[in-house]
Design a protein around this motif. Structure first.
Motif, mmCIF file in Angstrom:
data_model
loop_
_atom_site.group_PDB
_atom_site.id
_atom_site.type_symbol
_atom_site.label_atom_id
_atom_site.label_comp_id
_atom_site.label_asym_id
_atom_site.label_seq_id
_atom_site.Cartn_x
_atom_site.Cartn_y
_atom_site.Cartn_z
ATOM 1 N N HIS A 74 0.832 -1.202 0.000
ATOM 2 C CA HIS A 74 0.000 0.000 0.000
ATOM 3 C C HIS A 74 0.871 1.258 0.000
ATOM 4 N N ALA A 75 0.565 2.177 -0.904
ATOM 5 C CA ALA A 75 1.365 3.393 -1.041
ATOM 6 C C ALA A 75 1.188 4.341 0.134
ATOM 7 N N GLY A 76 0.050 4.228 0.846
ATOM 8 C CA GLY A 76 -0.211 5.157 1.933
ATOM 9 C C GLY A 76 0.225 4.670 3.296
ATOM 10 N N THR A 77 0.345 3.371 3.478
ATOM 11 C CA THR A 77 0.594 2.830 4.820
ATOM 12 C C THR A 77 1.981 2.225 4.997
ATOM 13 N N THR A 78 2.755 2.110 3.918
ATOM 14 C CA THR A 78 4.095 1.509 4.020
ATOM 15 C C THR A 78 5.129 2.614 4.199
ATOM 16 N N PRO A 79 5.832 2.632 5.351
ATOM 17 C CA PRO A 79 6.839 3.669 5.587
ATOM 18 C C PRO A 79 7.933 3.624 4.513
ATOM 19 N N MET A 80 8.533 4.751 4.250
ATOM 20 C CA MET A 80 9.566 4.850 3.215
ATOM 21 C C MET A 80 10.747 3.927 3.519
ATOM 22 N N THR A 81 11.047 3.737 4.793
ATOM 23 C CA THR A 81 12.204 2.921 5.158
ATOM 24 C C THR A 81 11.941 1.428 5.034
ATOM 25 N N MET A 82 10.687 1.028 4.819
ATOM 26 C CA MET A 82 10.346 -0.391 4.761
ATOM 27 C C MET A 82 9.928 -0.841 3.360
ATOM 28 N N ARG A 83 10.139 -0.012 2.380
ATOM 29 C CA ARG A 83 9.672 -0.325 1.026
ATOM 30 C C ARG A 83 10.696 -1.163 0.244
ATOM 31 N N LYS A 84 10.154 -2.035 -0.598
ATOM 32 C CA LYS A 84 10.955 -2.778 -1.577
ATOM 33 C C LYS A 84 10.427 -2.382 -2.964
ATOM 34 N N ASP A 85 10.771 -1.161 -3.349
ATOM 35 C CA ASP A 85 10.194 -0.505 -4.535
ATOM 36 C C ASP A 85 11.027 -0.831 -5.772
ATOM 37 N N ALA A 86 10.473 -1.672 -6.649
ATOM 38 C CA ALA A 86 11.195 -2.083 -7.855
ATOM 39 C C ALA A 86 11.422 -0.909 -8.805
ATOM 40 N N ALA A 87 10.455 0.003 -8.883
ATOM 41 C CA ALA A 87 10.596 1.138 -9.791
ATOM 42 C C ALA A 87 11.664 2.110 -9.304
ATOM 43 N N ALA A 88 11.766 2.293 -7.993
ATOM 44 C CA ALA A 88 12.807 3.163 -7.450
ATOM 45 C C ALA A 88 14.187 2.582 -7.736
ATOM 46 N N ALA A 89 14.307 1.259 -7.658
ATOM 47 C CA ALA A 89 15.576 0.607 -8.004
ATOM 48 C C ALA A 89 15.885 0.823 -9.486
ATOM 49 N N ALA A 90 14.860 0.723 -10.329
ATOM 50 C CA ALA A 90 15.050 0.938 -11.762
ATOM 51 C C ALA A 90 15.510 2.366 -12.037
ATOM 52 N N ALA A 91 14.922 3.334 -11.324
ATOM 53 C CA ALA A 91 15.315 4.730 -11.526
ATOM 54 C C ALA A 91 16.785 4.930 -11.174
ATOM 55 N N GLU A 92 17.220 4.283 -10.125
ATOM 56 C CA GLU A 92 18.619 4.399 -9.727
ATOM 57 C C GLU A 92 19.531 3.742 -10.771
ATOM 58 N N ILE A 93 19.065 2.655 -11.360
ATOM 59 C CA ILE A 93 19.843 1.974 -12.398
ATOM 60 C C ILE A 93 19.965 2.863 -13.643
ATOM 61 N N VAL A 94 18.879 3.549 -14.010
ATOM 62 C CA VAL A 94 18.917 4.459 -15.159
ATOM 63 C C VAL A 94 19.997 5.517 -14.949
ATOM 64 N N LEU A 95 20.049 6.089 -13.750
ATOM 65 C CA LEU A 95 21.052 7.115 -13.458
ATOM 66 C C LEU A 95 22.461 6.527 -13.430
ATOM 67 N N LEU A 96 22.574 5.282 -12.961
ATOM 68 C CA LEU A 96 23.871 4.611 -12.977
ATOM 69 C C LEU A 96 24.390 4.471 -14.408
ATOM 70 N N VAL A 97 23.525 4.035 -15.315
ATOM 71 C CA VAL A 97 23.916 3.876 -16.716
ATOM 72 C C VAL A 97 24.358 5.223 -17.292
ATOM 73 N N GLU A 98 23.580 6.264 -17.020
ATOM 74 C CA GLU A 98 23.912 7.591 -17.530
ATOM 75 C C GLU A 98 25.263 8.059 -17.001
ATOM 76 N N GLN A 99 25.490 7.871 -15.695
ATOM 77 C CA GLN A 99 26.729 8.344 -15.073
ATOM 78 C C GLN A 99 27.939 7.563 -15.571
ATOM 79 N N ARG A 100 27.815 6.232 -15.636
ATOM 80 C CA ARG A 100 28.982 5.421 -16.034
ATOM 81 C C ARG A 100 29.336 5.611 -17.512
ATOM 82 N N CYS A 101 28.344 5.732 -18.353
ATOM 83 C CA CYS A 101 28.621 5.816 -19.792
ATOM 84 C C CYS A 101 29.027 7.210 -20.237
#
Length: 593
Positions: free
Chosen positions: A411-438
């Motif tokens: 649930h987006a409203g009841t899950t604290p930010m520190t307890m999330r396993k957000d696949a899209a947030a991981a993907a966003a970080e990967i996109v930035l990793l690709v941009e930075q490394r390349c």
């Protein structure tokens, strides 16, 4: 009508006067070019005039832009246009605007002048010289309003150079031997698409492997090859193959004659451009037609291949056509399925192809002289240098992966930010990793071109995310080092975020250097039409990469308009550039050694 010989012989004042209408109200351009005479070709003259514009001061360039009238503006209405501008605007029917179209152009002119401080410039005769539609003009006007000022100054100057090129053609009575036919054919097969446009939506050119549109395109290419004088057929993998045979006393003698190959692919990406791949098929067909009409044969067999698949759109498998030619077709791919669950084996069978005959397609390397591919650049390098053509030095290697991330939907409203396993947030970080490394390597690029959250909802933390990776470089060591770092970074990101991940490698293609002997011959042919020879790297993958496994390869790039955009409906080139490329390839074929 003037001739190049007249322009070379006359005094400077006459030279300037005769070219007065080429660049709108700007006699200083031919005045500065006069000292460079004599010019060996019309192309050399065009390049000299363009060089004057490019080397001018910013104030002179802005003065040149401001010397041009607005499209369907006050000068046109009051009859104050030059004869050249009047003819050009009439060619696109701007004198026939409806009240609504005139109001739209009036508003766009005002908005454009307010934003940039100079009038909108467009070569309204278009890429083929036949005139853009009013709809296309308005769409281009609207799109370019979003540009930055410096970019728009550069684009206006490019459009002015194109206008001047067309005017000079008219002045000197230049007739293009190949360009108009190549452009016409491109339009004809460019109208065949997998997408149904019955609802009046914007046209979408999509031609995926073994679809009805793909088969119709193959049939049309086959017909053109046969009409051009070639022995032609469609092979077991869908390649359209045409051979223009050398003269031989008998079949035994013909069998001993070697073959030079050329061609490219005819499949497209989704909503792609008209020239990607297809230029490299249509241009040599036009050359063969010309040779056949003259009764001229080459001292070797010339084989043109329209490769059936290069883009990998339907079955996620690239270079199917060229890999079959090289004997490297992977039979396991026949069981790959498309989005509808149809296997490649089934698709080929439904189109009438025998998958058991694919292995026999492979060519004998001992009988090949080489492979030369003509291709639109798909980038801005030639465009920014005012060069119609370039000789490719190497094709960048490519590593592609599909990445699946699995987190935990909650649930987006009841899950604290520190307890999330957000696949899209991981993907966003990967996109930035690709941009930075390349951004750290020379001739190194990285792209995440696909990014999906399956079953996503506005109030649910994404539990899954799928993305693609595409890493390219001219140097394989640079590419593989970047791949290593990025995959290691993905592992670290996912561990920190408690995300599971899987990787599927779908392409691992080594860089393909072009053969120096073929590059040198292409460079000589480029110089022979009055152009400077310019070398550049290909960041995009091409069938020549696969062909390099069995023979020497070379590539000739043509300029790509609209800022160098490709894999997009805005992809464009001109009939003049197509004609120059054809002249160069024809000379290369005649002089091949």
């Amino acid at each position: 009508m003037s001739t190049l010989s007249d322009l070379n012989r006359c005094d400077s004042a006459t030279f300037i006067d005769r070219l007065r209408g080429i660049y709108e109200h700007s006699p200083w351009i031919p005045e500065r070019a006069a000292a460079g005479r004599p010019y060996a070709s019309v192309t050399a003259l065009k390049q000299a005039l363009q060089a004057v514009v490019s080397s001018a001061t910013l104030e002179e360039q802005l003065g040149l832009i401001r010397a041009h009238p607005e499209l369907a503006g006050k000068a046109a209405i009051s009859g104050q246009l030059t004869a050249e501008s009047t003819h050009e605007q009439a060619k696109s029917g701007l004198h026939l605007c409806s009240a609504e179209e005139f109001a739209t152009l009036h508003r766009l002119n005002a908005d454009y002048n307010a934003r940039f401080g100079f009038p909108f410039i467009l070569a309204v005769k278009g890429p083929d010289g036949q005139g853009l539609t009013r709809r296309a003009i308005i769409a281009t006007f609207s799109r370019r309003l979003k540009n930055q000022r410096a970019d728009e100054i550069a684009e206006c100057l490019r459009q002015i150079k194109r206008i001047a090129e067309l005017r000079l053609n008219d002045l000197l009575g230049v007739t293009l031997e190949f360009g108009p036919q190549i452009m016409q054919w491109s339009e004809q097969i460019g109208a065949i698409s997998d997408v149904d446009h019955a609802d009046g939506a914007e046209f979408d050119l999509t031609c995926a492997y073994m679809t009805p549109a793909h088969q119709r395109t193959a049939a049309q290419l086959l017909a053109w090859m046969q009409q051009a004088g070639m022995d032609a057929h469609i092979d077991a993998v869908g390649n359209v193959v045409g051979v223009y045979r050398a003269a031989a006393a008998d079949a035994a003698a013909a069998a001993e004659i070697p073959t030079l190959m050329t061609g490219s692919h005819y499949d497209t990406v989704r909503n792609g451009g008209k020239y990607d791949g297809r230029l490299g098929i249509l241009l040599p067909i036009a050359i063969v037609s010309y040779l056949h009409q003259r009764g001229e044969r080459l001292p070797y067999h010339l084989e043109i291949v329209g490769f059936a698949e290069e883009e990998g759109v339907r079955f996620r498998s690239t270079f199917l056509g060229s890999n079959a030619i090289t004997g490297r077709f992977d039979p396991a791919l026949l069981d790959q399925t498309d989005a509808a669950g149809i296997s490649m084996r089934e698709a080929l069978g439904a189109a009438g192809h025998d998958v058991h005959a694919i292995a026999a397609i492979a060519r004998d390397p001992a009988k090949l002289l080489g492979f030369v591919e003509v291709h639109i650049e798909q980038g801005p390098v030639l465009l920014e240098r005012d060069l119609p053509l370039g000789v490719v030095t190497a094709i960048a290697g490519s590593s592609r992966y599909l990445v699946q991330l699995t987190g935990l939907a909650s649930h987006a409203g009841t899950t604290p930010m520190t307890m999330r396993k957000d696949a899209a947030a991981a993907a966003a970080e990967i996109v930035l990793l690709v941009e930075q490394r390349c951004a750290q390597g020379a001739a190194l690029v990285g792209t995440v071109g696909q990014l999906q959250v399956p079953g996503g909802s506005v109030n649910v933390i994404p539990g899954a995310c799928h993305l693609s990776l595409d890493i390219r470089a001219a140097d394989d060591a640079v590419r593989l080092a970047a791949v290593h770092d990025i995959l290691q970074g993905i592992e670290q990101i996912c561990a920190r975020r408690q995300i599971e991940f899987s990787l599927e490698s779908i392409v691992d293609a080594a860089a393909a250097p072009c053969a120096p002997r073929l590059m040198q011959q292409l460079a000589q042919a480029v110089q022979g039409v009055g152009l400077a020879s310019f070398e550049l790297l290909s960041g995009a993958g091409h069938d020549a990469m696969a062909m390099a496994a069995i023979t020497d390869v070379a590539m000739l790039f043509t300029r790509c308009g609209n800022g160098g955009i490709s894999h997009n409906p805005l992809e464009t080139m001109t009939a003049d550039d197509a004609d120059l490329a054809a002249q160069v390839l024809l000379d290369f074929l005649r002089q091949y050694r």
